[in-house]
Design a protein around this motif. Structure first.
Motif, PDB file in Angstrom:
ATOM      1  N   GLN A 118      34.124 -27.441  10.708  1.00  0.00           N
ATOM      2  CA  GLN A 118      33.314 -27.163   9.512  1.00  0.00           C
ATOM      3  C   GLN A 118      33.708 -25.816   8.922  1.00  0.00           C
ATOM      4  OE1 GLN A 118      29.153 -27.903  10.102  1.00  0.00           O
ATOM      5  NE2 GLN A 118      28.528 -26.805   8.276  1.00  0.00           N
TER       6      GLN A 118
ATOM      7  N   GLU B 244      32.102 -24.846  13.679  1.00  0.00           N
ATOM      8  CA  GLU B 244      33.341 -24.317  13.096  1.00  0.00           C
ATOM      9  C   GLU B 244      34.554 -24.514  14.000  1.00  0.00           C
ATOM     10  OE1 GLU B 244      35.053 -20.108  11.241  1.00  0.00           O
ATOM     11  OE2 GLU B 244      32.918 -20.351  11.692  1.00  0.00           O
TER      12      GLU B 244
ATOM     13  N   ARG C 171      26.888 -22.416  15.232  1.00  0.00           N
ATOM     14  CA  ARG C 171      27.985 -22.192  14.289  1.00  0.00           C
ATOM     15  C   ARG C 171      29.343 -22.273  14.989  1.00  0.00           C
ATOM     16  NH1 ARG C 171      28.959 -17.713   9.523  1.00  0.00           N
ATOM     17  NH2 ARG C 171      31.204 -18.037   9.384  1.00  0.00           N
TER      18      ARG C 171
END
Length: 668
Positions: free
Chosen positions: A661, A656, A652
């Protein structure tokens, strides 16, 4: 040196020390929330009040008051006690009563100091203020109602991490700490603000509500996410590592750890190899250890000389590499290599491939030349040291693509030809001596760069330093786990090999070995198992007693926290058992015997700390023709090895922070 009297005891203190530091030298404990020895002085919390004579007849903040000759400091007078109780009472006016559900419970400075220095009751009964939560990214969770505006996180982000994305808005009671535009903090060191926060306003998001500190067993270990050798503590419950926290080591990581070190631990329980596998009819099938060893022994029957090879991956410990080398020696082979990235450099002496300035020593360099290196991603804690040097006046020059290193850099272009024609400005900066030339693995993929960089360092009177990116490299090089021509020489022999051992090799293209009988030994089923004929489950770094050698050559010992899952075994025990099956038993049966054997062949590898070696004289020859663009070896900071790639948290972070994202957060 000034002489002061602390509670009647006279001591000498260094010039420029504060009253708080003087009290600590005298063995007195001074409570504090905003003060931290590695950050600038803010004087926000007023908890460190003491009485100082001569001076005004009121308590003074000891963190911001210089110690001067003849001062008398009183740390526990009735005036000081009353003042501290008053400050604590003010701090708790708005603090929520959520200790039972706060992740800082049991490790909270506010709890400890409220017990030691606070009142047993409060005179305030007004409604408490509430502050909306802020978003700081995938690794930091905020509960800002608890915040006491100590600004430790703000100062860390600005001064140490060099990413000015945390700050304060509003004034007085309306002041709030937030990230810029309430976005994710992009620093690789952002997780350190969790350790710095004294009240639980910033806590670890992945660890939130997972465990209490008194449930966890704590084991000292060494991080393997890069070559720095960060000293860490693994906290585990039963058979799962719950978190990794930094330990203090002034010579290596001070008290910091980057986010990959902290949050790769959730990758230790995912994508694990927990049983042997054997390829039958072109398909991998579960097997027993006996069946796997029998298949290897059958393949090795009659093999001799250079028909067997081994390549060591990035996360291997000294013991596993030594055991692999001894097995190959017993088979008469010298085809072993640890440089799976193909980097080219002299391996004749440890000083030829070390970070010779040392991690702590680079702070004092007046000038630094980076050649094909992005230390912010390759070694974030070396980058913080370079940042310290810059703050002290050092100049940094770079040959390589432009990236933000969090400090000013003079760009010399991204073509290696610049190494042979440094501008006068760079030569002048190095004229004072004690500078550092830091060469990254991205530059060493090119012919002639190593020799040219050595010559440049000699010309400038600077230390020569290789910035390795992986934990296993220097230890394996110390063991002589190399072959002439590097990994390319082994690839060239692929068709003549009867067997190839891959020790956690997951960052190398294995297509040349598609038709070679390959034995993969590793902890995760990652890229290296694509063409494997036998897969043997090994232990991860948290599951074995191990020796690691960091980029400066420092030997460090890591302890075992948990057992490997399923039928996994420590790497060296796999080679010992296999040697018995093939009829060439290795001369050690347990860890102590193995380390004794290592000590006989390489005495410095069983002695913790640094061992000095001489840098060999660079061979003289025609000046190489340098040229070509540099590509940094790390393209995604968060996903550099199988453990990191198996971590949901780091996946993640990559998506990110690096790739933009957007993740929707549920309302709470």
């Amino acid at each position: 040196m000034p002489t002061v009297k602390v509670d009647g005891v006279e001591i000498e203190v260094p010039q420029g020390a504060t009253v708080l530091q003087a009290c600590e030298l005298a063995g007195k404990e001074i409570p504090r929330f905003c003060y931290h020895e590695r950050l600038s002085i803010a004087g926000n919390c007023r908890m460190c009040l003491v009485e100082v004579k001569p001076g005004p007849p009121k308590p003074q903040a000891s963190c911001a008051l210089p110690a001067s000759d003849g001062q008398e400091i009183i740390t526990m007078s009735p005036m000081v006690k009353k003042a501290r109780e008053g400050v604590m009472e003010f701090l708790l006016i708005n603090h929520p009563l959520d200790c039972p559900i706060c992740d800082q419970g049991g490790e909270c400075d506010l709890q400890d100091q409220a017990i030691a220095y606070g009142r047993g009751h409060s005179r305030f009964a007004e409604n408490k203020r509430a502050v909306t939560e802020k978003y700081m990214g995938p690794v930091v969770k905020t509960i800002m109602t608890r915040c006491i505006q100590c600004t430790r996180c703000v100062r860390f982000a600005e001064e140490v991490a060099g990413v000015e994305e945390i700050g304060a808005i509003g004034r007085g009671e309306n002041m709030q700490i937030t990230s810029y535009l309430e976005g994710a903090v992009t620093s690789e060191l952002s997780g350190n603000v969790v350790d710095l926060c004294p009240v639980g306003a910033l806590v670890s998001k992945p660890y939130s509500f997972e465990a209490r500190p008194w449930e966890l067993r704590k084991v000292p270990a060494i991080d393997v996410m890069d070559a720095v050798g960060t000293n860490i503590r693994l906290d585990h419950r039963l058979r799962e590592v719950m978190r990794a926290l930094p330990r203090i080591n002034e010579e290596v990581n001070e008290e910091w750890a980057h986010d990959k070190t902290r949050h790769a631990v959730d990758g230790l329980v995912r994508n694990r190899l927990d049983r042997p596998w054997l390829r039958k009819g072109g398909k991998l099938q579960p097997a027993t250890w006996e069946e796997a060893f029998a298949a290897i022994a059958k393949q090795l029957k009659g093999a001799s000389g250079e028909e067997v090879a081994a390549i060591a991956g990035d996360l291997q410990d000294v013991e596993s590499v030594y055991a692999a080398k001894q097995l190959l020696v017993s088979l008469g082979s010298s085809l072993h290599e640890c440089r799976q990235d193909g980097a080219q450099y002299d391996v004749s002496s440890p000083a030829a491939y070390r970070f010779n300035a040392t991690i702590a020593g680079v702070e004092t360099a007046p000038a630094i030349l980076l050649v094909g290196s992005n230390p912010r991603w390759e070694a974030p804690l070396v980058n913080t040291r370079i940042r310290k040097a810059v703050k002290a006046g050092a100049k940094v020059f770079r040959i390589g693509p432009e990236v933000d290193l969090t400090y000013p850099v003079t760009e010399l272009g991204d073509d290696l030809a610049a190494l042979g024609k440094l501008p006068p400005e760079a030569r002048e900066a190095f004229a004072a001596g004690a500078g550092a030339v830091i060469v990254g693995m991205g530059a060493l993929a090119h012919d002639g760069v190593y020799a040219a960089a050595r010559a440049t360092a000699t010309l400038l009177g600077a230390s020569f330093n290789l910035l390795h990116t992986v934990a296993a490299r220097v230890g394996a090089l110390d063991l002589g786990f190399t072959t002439e021509g590097g990994v390319e020489a082994i690839k060239a022999r692929a068709t003549s090999l009867k067997a190839l051992f891959l020790l956690g090799v997951d960052e190398m293209e294995t297509d040349p070995f598609a038709d070679t009988f390959t034995i993969y030994i590793g902890s995760h089923g990652d890229r290296g198992v694509r063409h494997a004929d036998v897969i043997l489950p090994a232990a991860a770094y948290s599951e074995k007693h191990a020796i690691y050698v960091n980029l400066e050559g420092r030997v460090q010992f890591s302890e075992k926290a948990v057992h490997p899952p399923g039928e996994g075994r420590e790497d060296w025990t796999i080679f010992r058992a296999l040697s018995e099956v093939i009829g060439k038993p290795l001369q050690f049966d347990d860890l102590s015997q193995l380390r004794e054997a290592i000590g006989r062949d390489h005495p410095h590898l069983v002695q913790p700390g640094l061992t000095a070696f001489d840098l060999p004289v660079a061979s003289k020859g025609p000046a190489p023709k340098l040229g070509g663009g540099i590509v940094y070896p790390i393209q995604d900071f968060y996903l550099t090895n199988p453990i990191a790639r198996s971590s949901p948290t780091l996946q993640r972070c990559s998506a990110e922070i690096l790739h933009g994202q957007v993740f929707a957060e549920a309302a709470e």
